[in-house]
Design an enzyme around this catalytic site. Sequence first.
Site, short mmCIF file in Angstrom:
data_model
loop_
_atom_site.label_atom_id
_atom_site.label_comp_id
_atom_site.label_asym_id
_atom_site.label_seq_id
_atom_site.Cartn_x
_atom_site.Cartn_y
_atom_site.Cartn_z
N VAL A 85 -6.11 2.94 4.09
CA VAL A 85 -5.91 3.94 3.04
C VAL A 85 -4.24 4.47 2.99
O VAL A 85 -3.63 4.33 4.10
CB VAL A 85 -6.64 5.43 3.70
CG1 VAL A 85 -6.21 6.54 2.65
CG2 VAL A 85 -8.04 5.36 3.69
N CYS A 86 -3.68 4.59 1.75
CA CYS A 86 -2.38 4.69 1.72
C CYS A 86 -1.57 3.61 2.28
O CYS A 86 -1.70 2.60 2.07
CB CYS A 86 -2.11 6.24 2.28
SG CYS A 86 -0.54 7.03 1.97
N THR A 87 -0.46 3.87 2.96
CA THR A 87 0.39 2.97 3.51
C THR A 87 -0.03 2.35 4.65
O THR A 87 0.60 1.30 5.18
CB THR A 87 1.76 3.56 4.03
OG1 THR A 87 1.51 4.70 4.98
CG2 THR A 87 2.47 4.04 2.50
#
Lengths: 214, 214
Positions: B101-103
Amino acid sequence: MSINVVIPLFPNFTALDGIGPYEVLQRIPEIDVTFIGHERGVVRSDNGMLGIEVDGTFEEHPTPDVIVFPGGHGTNALMDDQRVLDWIRNAHQTTTFTTSVCTGSLVLAAAGLLKDLTATTHWSTRPTLTENGSVPVAERVVEHLDQRLITAAGVSSGIDMALRLVELLVDSTAAQAAQLMIEYDPQPPFDTGALEKADDTIVTRVIEYAQHRS
Amino acid sequence: MSINVVIPLFPNFTALDGIGPYEVLQRIPEIDVTFIGHERGVVRSDNGMLGIEVDGTFEEHPTPDVIVFPGGHGTNALMDDQRVLDWIRNAHQTTTFTTSVCTGSLVLAAAGLLKDLTATTHWSTRPTLTENGSVPVAERVVEHLDQRLITAAGVSSGIDMALRLVELLVDSTAAQAAQLMIEYDPQPPFDTGALEKADDTIVTRVIEYAQHRS
């Protein structure tokens, strides 16, 4: 001037109820968020799989600007926890907003804050709201701005409520910036997120899962 | 047979990245979720306002069924943390799905998992994905099921990904039941949750807030 938000934690809390709003609110430089509880230290979530640290006690935060009260099975025990109910009643006298997510509203109701007011909670616990004179409605976010009270429905609804809260506390641009920062452009793979939208197969599975847990 | 999901935590994680998927996945009786990290104990989130407990080390969980790697500023330090990168490479050999998720996808990319593959991350860090040969795309969830890899965009997108993951791991009814249990019927107050949807005023405010934090 910072805006002090407190999010109470307690044994058997539902994590997303608190973390959704936290993640929105903490994006705003003017806002400080503190997780509080009966005592400092780690408390575990409703299934025991997650521990979050309580950084201060209720008594150490008598006059927060905003309360976001999350839910979870643990709210059952709080509904007659006089220490918590007294804290809510006192703190609410000076809050800018007193809010809840999911069954957190049952605790606000038990403290007497929602008497004769419409409110929301997790869809499975709407009848319990009536026990303390509140009027449950099937809405995602219920506002009584004149009473400085906002309640949100189950678990994920706290994200929607928190964005609205930022709009009220700061401004609309801040709320939209927070929404972009958390990339909240929801694309749920199904359309079964409300009781009114789910067929019997889904509800039966939910009941099966709930029985497994208890 | 339980499905073991691990969610790595590290200093300066973004909480909703991990807690969104956790809240979906933990609803399913067949699924166990464990928060892991460099060592047991509490780690703090990207702003220090939240502490979550790490319940096991990377080495104690060498062969999870599913990895959900969250993001946050802390992923910068992980992109050359050989202990974490080795763990990812080894664990991925036997996972059912390795996800981010995300970075978190920047860490999977640094471990070499996303080379020549499309992937997603938080909108603000898409160029960084290319540094390790991945091809960033502006999509909320990017699946390479033949490679057992799924990446999700910024922060809140992990909820959408986790519902899809439940569908893949269990069945569609389970995923829809989880969606109903967390009452995920999103009603965001604005439509600015994607970079492509936000005007300059909003983006300017995001930049201002990001500078304030750093």
